[in-house]
Motif scaffolding. Structure first.
Motif, short mmCIF file in Angstrom:
data_model
loop_
_atom_site.label_atom_id
_atom_site.label_comp_id
_atom_site.label_asym_id
_atom_site.label_seq_id
_atom_site.Cartn_x
_atom_site.Cartn_y
_atom_site.Cartn_z
N UNK A 173 0.84 -1.20 0.00
CA UNK A 173 0.00 0.00 0.00
C UNK A 173 0.87 1.25 0.00
N UNK A 174 0.46 2.26 -0.74
CA UNK A 174 1.14 3.55 -0.72
C UNK A 174 0.63 4.38 0.46
N UNK A 175 1.25 5.49 0.72
CA UNK A 175 0.87 6.32 1.86
C UNK A 175 -0.53 6.91 1.73
N UNK A 176 -1.07 6.94 0.49
CA UNK A 176 -2.44 7.46 0.32
C UNK A 176 -3.48 6.34 0.36
N UNK A 177 -3.04 5.12 0.75
CA UNK A 177 -3.97 4.04 0.96
C UNK A 177 -4.31 3.20 -0.25
N UNK A 178 -3.65 3.42 -1.38
CA UNK A 178 -3.94 2.67 -2.60
C UNK A 178 -3.03 1.44 -2.69
N UNK A 179 -3.57 0.37 -3.26
CA UNK A 179 -2.77 -0.82 -3.51
C UNK A 179 -1.86 -0.54 -4.71
N UNK A 180 -0.57 -0.70 -4.51
CA UNK A 180 0.39 -0.42 -5.58
C UNK A 180 1.07 -1.70 -6.09
N UNK A 181 0.86 -2.81 -5.39
CA UNK A 181 1.47 -4.06 -5.83
C UNK A 181 1.37 -5.14 -4.77
N UNK A 182 2.07 -6.23 -5.00
CA UNK A 182 2.09 -7.32 -4.02
C UNK A 182 3.30 -8.21 -4.27
N UNK A 183 3.60 -9.06 -3.31
CA UNK A 183 4.70 -10.01 -3.47
C UNK A 183 4.14 -11.42 -3.63
N UNK A 184 4.93 -12.28 -4.26
CA UNK A 184 4.54 -13.68 -4.45
C UNK A 184 5.80 -14.53 -4.52
N UNK A 185 5.65 -15.80 -4.28
CA UNK A 185 6.79 -16.71 -4.37
C UNK A 185 7.22 -16.89 -5.81
N UNK A 186 8.53 -17.12 -6.00
CA UNK A 186 9.07 -17.42 -7.32
C UNK A 186 8.79 -18.88 -7.65
N UNK A 187 8.17 -19.12 -8.79
CA UNK A 187 7.89 -20.48 -9.24
C UNK A 187 8.63 -20.73 -10.55
N UNK A 188 9.30 -21.87 -10.64
CA UNK A 188 10.10 -22.16 -11.83
C UNK A 188 9.26 -22.82 -12.92
N UNK A 189 9.79 -22.81 -14.14
CA UNK A 189 9.12 -23.46 -15.25
C UNK A 189 9.24 -22.67 -16.53
N UNK A 190 8.75 -23.27 -17.60
CA UNK A 190 8.77 -22.64 -18.93
C UNK A 190 7.34 -22.39 -19.40
N UNK A 191 7.14 -21.27 -20.07
CA UNK A 191 5.84 -21.04 -20.68
C UNK A 191 5.65 -22.04 -21.83
N UNK A 192 4.43 -22.53 -21.98
CA UNK A 192 4.15 -23.47 -23.06
C UNK A 192 3.07 -22.92 -23.99
N UNK A 193 3.13 -21.61 -24.19
CA UNK A 193 2.14 -20.95 -25.04
C UNK A 193 2.21 -21.45 -26.47
N UNK A 194 3.39 -21.91 -26.92
CA UNK A 194 3.55 -22.43 -28.27
C UNK A 194 3.56 -23.95 -28.32
N UNK A 195 3.26 -24.58 -27.20
CA UNK A 195 3.22 -26.03 -27.16
C UNK A 195 4.19 -26.60 -26.13
N UNK A 196 4.15 -27.90 -25.99
CA UNK A 196 4.97 -28.60 -25.00
C UNK A 196 6.27 -29.09 -25.63
N UNK A 197 7.25 -29.38 -24.79
CA UNK A 197 8.49 -29.97 -25.28
C UNK A 197 8.21 -31.29 -26.00
N UNK A 198 8.97 -31.53 -27.06
CA UNK A 198 8.74 -32.73 -27.85
C UNK A 198 9.03 -34.01 -27.07
N UNK A 199 9.97 -33.95 -26.12
CA UNK A 199 10.33 -35.16 -25.38
C UNK A 199 9.45 -35.40 -24.14
N UNK A 200 8.42 -34.57 -23.97
CA UNK A 200 7.53 -34.74 -22.82
C UNK A 200 6.72 -36.02 -22.97
#
Length: 229
Positions: free
Chosen positions: A69-96
Motif C-alpha cells: 500500500x502507498x501512503x495514500x492508501x492505494x494498492x500499488x502491488x504485491x509479493x509472491x513466491x518465485x515459481x520455476x518453469x517454462x511457458x508453453x504458449x507455443x506447445x509442449x516440449x517434444x520429449x515430454x
C-alpha cells in the motif's frame, strides 16, 4: 499481510531486476529476496479495488503474500513466491511423456477443484509454467482472481481450453493428417465453440494417443510421437 511502502521503496524496487510485464504492470526480482514483486502501473492501480487470497498457500500457485500500500492508501502491488518453469504458449516440449503430461494436468485440476468458489480470472497460457524437472504445472499472476460461486468449475473449463490450445499448437492440428477423423474433429469443434470443457483436454489427448498409435502401428509415448509427417 498489508505492508506500507514509501515512494523511495517503490523506486528502489523499480531498479531491481525486471523479469516480466503485462497489462497490469511489471514484475521484479530483488537480489536480496526470493520473492517476486509485482507493481501495478499508474494507469492500472487506480482500477484495482483489492487483491484477494493472500490467506491461501499452494506450492504450485503464486498467491499474493504481502499486499503493498502507498501512503495514500492505494494498492500499488504485491509479493509472491518465485515459481520455476517454462511457458508453453507455443506447445509442449517434444520429449515430454504423455503419461507425465496427463499426471501434471490431473494434479493441477485437483488443486483447482479444492479452491472452492475461486475464479481464476486471466489464467491464460502466459500465466502458466511447465516445470519439466518436477513435472508440475505452476500458475502465476493471481491478482485478478476473485470469489465467485462455483468459480472453480469455470476455472477448470478455462484451464482445459488453455491446455487444448497448447496441445493443438504442439501438433499443428490445422495441418494434421488426422484432423478429419470424426471423433477428433468433433472434440476440436467443442474446443472452438463451447465454454464448458470440464474434461475435454484429457478426452482429446487419450483419443489422439489411441488414433496415432493405430495409425503408426505402435504405442506412442511422447509429444514428438504424436506428430505425423
Amino acid at each position: 499481510m498489508k505492508v506500507l511502502v514509501s515512494e523511495r521503496d517503490l523506486e528502489e524496487l523499480r531498479y531491481s531486476r525486471r523479469i516480466g510485464s503485462g497489462n497490469e504492470g511489471y514484475c521484479y526480482l530483488p537480489e536480496d529476496d526470493n520473492k517476486i514483486v509485482k507493481l501495478f502501473s499508474d494507469s492500472y492501480k487506480n482500477q484495482v479495488k483489492k487483491v484477494e487470497f493472500s490467506n491461501l498457500k499452494n506450492s504450485q500457485i503464486a498467491f499474493p503474500i504481502d499486499i503493498l500500500y502507498s501512503t495514500d492508501g492505494k494498492i500499488v502491488g504485491y509479493t509472491m513466491n518465485y515459481l520455476s518453469g517454462e511457458k508453453f504458449i507455443n506447445g509442449f516440449r517434444e520429449n515430454l511423456l504423455l503419461s507425465d503430461l496427463k499426471q501434471a494436468y490431473l494434479s493441477m485440476r485437483i488443486i483447482m477443484l479444492k479452491l472452492k468458489n475461486v475464479y481464476m480470472d486471466d489464467n491464460c497460457l502466459d500465466n502458466m509454467l511447465y516445470d519439466y524437472k518436477n513435472n508440475k504445472i505452476n500458475v502465476i499472476d493471481t491478482s485478478r482472481w476473485y470469489e465467485k460461486l462455483d468459480g472453480q468449475f469455470e476455472s477448470i473449463s478455462e484451464f482445459n481450453w488453455q491446455m487444448m490450445t497448447a496441445l493443438l499448437r504442439s501438433i499443428d492440428f490445422k495441418h494434421y493428417k488426422l484432423n478429419h477423423d470424426k471423433s477428433l474433429f468433433d472434440m476440436y469443434l467443442t474446443y472452438k465453440c463451447s465454454e464448458q470443457m470440464m474434461s475435454l483436454f484429457m478426452e482429446f489427448l487419450n483419443e489422439l494417443e489411441l488414433k496415432v498409435s493405430e495409425y503408426k502401428g505402435e504405442k506412442v509415448k511422447t509429444i514428438k510421437d504424436l506428430m505425423i509427417k
